[in-house]
Design an enzyme around this catalytic site. Sequence first.
Site, PDB file in Angstrom:
ATOM      1  N   ASN A   7      52.772  33.907   7.442  1.00 46.53           N
ATOM      2  CA  ASN A   7      51.797  32.858   7.152  1.00 46.53           C
ATOM      3  C   ASN A   7      51.136  33.174   5.795  1.00 46.53           C
ATOM      4  O   ASN A   7      50.532  34.238   5.637  1.00 46.53           O
ATOM      5  CB  ASN A   7      50.762  32.826   8.288  1.00 46.53           C
ATOM      6  CG  ASN A   7      49.701  31.774   8.080  1.00 46.53           C
ATOM      7  OD1 ASN A   7      49.159  31.638   6.990  1.00 46.53           O
ATOM      8  ND2 ASN A   7      49.388  31.040   9.121  1.00 46.53           N
ATOM      9  N   ASP A   9      48.761  31.323   4.277  1.00 48.77           N
ATOM     10  CA  ASP A   9      47.504  30.580   4.088  1.00 48.77           C
ATOM     11  C   ASP A   9      46.511  31.331   3.204  1.00 48.77           C
ATOM     12  O   ASP A   9      45.821  30.731   2.372  1.00 48.77           O
ATOM     13  CB  ASP A   9      46.791  30.353   5.434  1.00 48.77           C
ATOM     14  CG  ASP A   9      47.501  29.343   6.317  1.00 48.77           C
ATOM     15  OD1 ASP A   9      48.442  28.690   5.857  1.00 48.77           O
ATOM     16  OD2 ASP A   9      47.090  29.238   7.491  1.00 48.77           O
ATOM     17  N   HIS A  10      46.408  32.655   3.424  1.00 51.32           N
ATOM     18  CA  HIS A  10      45.323  33.367   2.748  1.00 51.32           C
ATOM     19  C   HIS A  10      45.635  33.723   1.300  1.00 51.32           C
ATOM     20  O   HIS A  10      44.747  34.135   0.556  1.00 51.32           O
ATOM     21  CB  HIS A  10      44.868  34.566   3.576  1.00 51.32           C
ATOM     22  CG  HIS A  10      44.274  34.091   4.873  1.00 51.32           C
ATOM     23  ND1 HIS A  10      43.315  33.097   4.905  1.00 51.32           N
ATOM     24  CD2 HIS A  10      44.545  34.395   6.154  1.00 51.32           C
ATOM     25  CE1 HIS A  10      43.006  32.835   6.163  1.00 51.32           C
ATOM     26  NE2 HIS A  10      43.739  33.599   6.939  1.00 51.32           N
ATOM     27  N   HIS A  43      49.280  26.430   7.400  1.00 53.66           N
ATOM     28  CA  HIS A  43      48.428  25.553   8.206  1.00 53.66           C
ATOM     29  C   HIS A  43      47.720  24.613   7.245  1.00 53.66           C
ATOM     30  O   HIS A  43      46.864  25.043   6.473  1.00 53.66           O
ATOM     31  CB  HIS A  43      47.422  26.416   8.985  1.00 53.66           C
ATOM     32  CG  HIS A  43      46.533  25.632   9.900  1.00 53.66           C
ATOM     33  ND1 HIS A  43      45.629  26.241  10.738  1.00 53.66           N
ATOM     34  CD2 HIS A  43      46.407  24.308  10.125  1.00 53.66           C
ATOM     35  CE1 HIS A  43      44.970  25.322  11.426  1.00 53.66           C
ATOM     36  NE2 HIS A  43      45.421  24.132  11.056  1.00 53.66           N
ATOM     37  N   ARG A  45      45.078  22.344   6.914  1.00 52.50           N
ATOM     38  CA  ARG A  45      43.893  21.958   7.685  1.00 52.50           C
ATOM     39  C   ARG A  45      43.332  20.647   7.163  1.00 52.50           C
ATOM     40  O   ARG A  45      43.481  20.321   5.977  1.00 52.50           O
ATOM     41  CB  ARG A  45      42.817  23.043   7.599  1.00 52.50           C
ATOM     42  CG  ARG A  45      43.246  24.358   8.210  1.00 52.50           C
ATOM     43  CD  ARG A  45      42.083  25.341   8.192  1.00 52.50           C
ATOM     44  NE  ARG A  45      41.119  25.016   9.207  1.00 52.50           N
ATOM     45  CZ  ARG A  45      40.984  25.687  10.361  1.00 52.50           C
ATOM     46  NH1 ARG A  45      41.726  26.732  10.618  1.00 52.50           N
ATOM     47  NH2 ARG A  45      40.083  25.306  11.234  1.00 52.50           N
ATOM     48  N   ARG A  49      40.972  23.733   3.289  1.00 48.42           N
ATOM     49  CA  ARG A  49      40.221  24.892   2.764  1.00 48.42           C
ATOM     50  C   ARG A  49      41.139  25.918   2.110  1.00 48.42           C
ATOM     51  O   ARG A  49      40.706  26.697   1.294  1.00 48.42           O
ATOM     52  CB  ARG A  49      39.414  25.560   3.880  1.00 48.42           C
ATOM     53  CG  ARG A  49      40.246  26.248   4.922  1.00 48.42           C
ATOM     54  CD  ARG A  49      39.390  27.017   5.889  1.00 48.42           C
ATOM     55  NE  ARG A  49      38.644  26.138   6.780  1.00 48.42           N
ATOM     56  CZ  ARG A  49      38.165  26.541   7.946  1.00 48.42           C
ATOM     57  NH1 ARG A  49      38.324  27.788   8.328  1.00 48.42           N
ATOM     58  NH2 ARG A  49      37.529  25.712   8.732  1.00 48.42           N
ATOM     59  N   GLU A  70      51.817  24.327  10.598  1.00 50.05           N
ATOM     60  CA  GLU A  70      50.793  24.280  11.647  1.00 50.05           C
ATOM     61  C   GLU A  70      49.859  23.134  11.325  1.00 50.05           C
ATOM     62  O   GLU A  70      49.447  22.971  10.164  1.00 50.05           O
ATOM     63  CB  GLU A  70      49.976  25.574  11.662  1.00 50.05           C
ATOM     64  CG  GLU A  70      50.726  26.754  12.186  1.00 50.05           C
ATOM     65  CD  GLU A  70      49.893  28.025  12.100  1.00 50.05           C
ATOM     66  OE1 GLU A  70      48.709  27.957  11.707  1.00 50.05           O
ATOM     67  OE2 GLU A  70      50.436  29.077  12.415  1.00 50.05           O
ATOM     68  N   THR A 101      41.657  29.677  13.664  1.00 50.53           N
ATOM     69  CA  THR A 101      41.945  29.059  14.959  1.00 50.53           C
ATOM     70  C   THR A 101      41.417  29.969  16.073  1.00 50.53           C
ATOM     71  O   THR A 101      41.763  31.142  16.140  1.00 50.53           O
ATOM     72  CB  THR A 101      43.472  28.868  15.109  1.00 50.53           C
ATOM     73  OG1 THR A 101      43.967  28.311  13.897  1.00 50.53           O
ATOM     74  CG2 THR A 101      43.792  27.962  16.264  1.00 50.53           C
ATOM     75  N   GLU A 151      54.010  28.907  21.141  1.00 51.97           N
ATOM     76  CA  GLU A 151      53.531  30.129  20.500  1.00 51.97           C
ATOM     77  C   GLU A 151      52.346  30.604  21.326  1.00 51.97           C
ATOM     78  O   GLU A 151      51.332  29.898  21.431  1.00 51.97           O
ATOM     79  CB  GLU A 151      53.103  29.877  19.051  1.00 51.97           C
ATOM     80  CG  GLU A 151      52.594  31.159  18.394  1.00 51.97           C
ATOM     81  CD  GLU A 151      52.190  30.955  16.928  1.00 51.97           C
ATOM     82  OE1 GLU A 151      52.806  30.119  16.241  1.00 51.97           O
ATOM     83  OE2 GLU A 151      51.244  31.622  16.501  1.00 51.97           O
ATOM     84  N   HIS A 191      48.769  35.377  16.028  1.00 53.86           N
ATOM     85  CA  HIS A 191      47.328  35.419  15.763  1.00 53.86           C
ATOM     86  C   HIS A 191      46.754  36.816  15.969  1.00 53.86           C
ATOM     87  O   HIS A 191      46.851  37.386  17.048  1.00 53.86           O
ATOM     88  CB  HIS A 191      46.525  34.418  16.608  1.00 53.86           C
ATOM     89  CG  HIS A 191      45.312  33.937  15.850  1.00 53.86           C
ATOM     90  ND1 HIS A 191      44.189  34.692  15.705  1.00 53.86           N
ATOM     91  CD2 HIS A 191      45.097  32.807  15.147  1.00 53.86           C
ATOM     92  CE1 HIS A 191      43.323  34.032  14.964  1.00 53.86           C
ATOM     93  NE2 HIS A 191      43.852  32.890  14.607  1.00 53.86           N
ATOM     94  N   GLY A 213      49.957  36.590   9.424  1.00 54.54           N
ATOM     95  CA  GLY A 213      49.453  36.263   8.104  1.00 54.54           C
ATOM     96  C   GLY A 213      48.422  37.238   7.583  1.00 54.54           C
ATOM     97  O   GLY A 213      48.660  37.982   6.626  1.00 54.54           O
TER      98      GLY A 213
HETATM   99  N1  PXP Z   1      49.634  31.396  14.623  1.00 53.72           N
HETATM  100  C1  PXP Z   1      48.718  30.400  14.545  1.00 53.72           C
HETATM  101  C2  PXP Z   1      48.913  29.184  15.388  1.00 53.72           C
HETATM  102  C3  PXP Z   1      47.629  30.491  13.664  1.00 53.72           C
HETATM  103  O1  PXP Z   1      46.727  29.480  13.600  1.00 53.72           O
HETATM  104  C4  PXP Z   1      47.526  31.631  12.843  1.00 53.72           C
HETATM  105  C5  PXP Z   1      46.391  31.734  11.862  1.00 53.72           C
HETATM  106  O2  PXP Z   1      46.478  30.719  10.918  1.00 53.72           O
HETATM  107  C6  PXP Z   1      48.503  32.625  12.952  1.00 53.72           C
HETATM  108  C7  PXP Z   1      49.535  32.493  13.871  1.00 53.72           C
HETATM  109  C8  PXP Z   1      48.479  33.861  12.097  1.00 53.72           C
HETATM  110  O3  PXP Z   1      47.372  34.625  12.454  1.00 53.72           O
HETATM  111  P1  PXP Z   1      46.938  35.844  11.530  1.00 53.72           P
HETATM  112  O4  PXP Z   1      46.595  35.286  10.202  1.00 53.72           O
HETATM  113  O5  PXP Z   1      45.757  36.411  12.261  1.00 53.72           O
HETATM  114  O6  PXP Z   1      48.104  36.777  11.481  1.00 53.72           O
END
Ligand code: PXP
Length: 243
Positions: A7, A9-10, A43, A45, A49, A70, A101, A151, A191, A213
């Site tokens: 992931n 996202d960050h 993701h 959103r 963000r 996502e 989430t 998931e 997650h 992620g």
């Molecule tokens: N799975 C889902 C559905 C999520 O929303 C996230 C966080 O965006 C992750 C996995 C990844 O989680 P993490 O960033 O804590 O590894």
Amino acid sequence: MPVLAVNVDHVATLRQQRRGIEPEPVTAAHLAELAGARGIIVHLREDRRHIQDRDVELLRACVKTRLHLEMAATAEMQAIALRLHPDTVCLVPEKREELTTEGGLAVAGREDDLRRYLQPVWAAGIASSLFIDADPAQIEAAARIGTQIIEIHTGHYADAATDAARDAELAKIMAGIAMGRDLGLKVNLGHGLNYVNIHAFRNVPGVGEYSIGHSIVSRALLTGFSEAVGRMAAIVESFADQT
Ligand code: PXP
């Protein structure tokens, strides 16, 4: 063989801090694939963000493994998924005020609505995943909806404050994996997984993909720090030769 999906996202979170052009999530995705990731996750959103629409568009063009989107189960996101055609959509709950989430999607009791929502997605050849807690009622409902993938939310395990709470959450996840498999679902986990707590799943059969992620982006930031500082220090100190 279980695989890793990363992931990114960050990477976008950091970029959006300045609304600038770096770091670029597409570059991170490319490096992740070269390093062994078998999927890239973003993701998108509602509040945008971190990941932006252009990121999903560019990733769709560049990702060579599999692109997982996502998203909340909204009309806007459905239209984006149908336009950009990720390999998978993963429906997640979304609250504007949350940091990340917070829990699995409540799917029990919403089977008809969610099946109706997903039908055009399936018709477009996009697979669906539902991000749910390791709760038998939710897993059974997911199977009734007809999703191919679930998931299981590992955040409660990752965040457990005591050993006993962690063991209890882990037991629920293990039972959820077995139940999902028995119901014919592909089971992924995600997650809060990090380089320490992931070891609990070492001997657990039946997990298709680990969705990770935050811990990967955090580690990448720190393992790259010395090189980044050293490079800049060398540039600055090279100015001495010019005076
Ligand atoms: N799975 C889902 C559905 C999520 O929303 C996230 C966080 O965006 C992750 C996995 C990844 O989680 P993490 O960033 O804590 O590894």
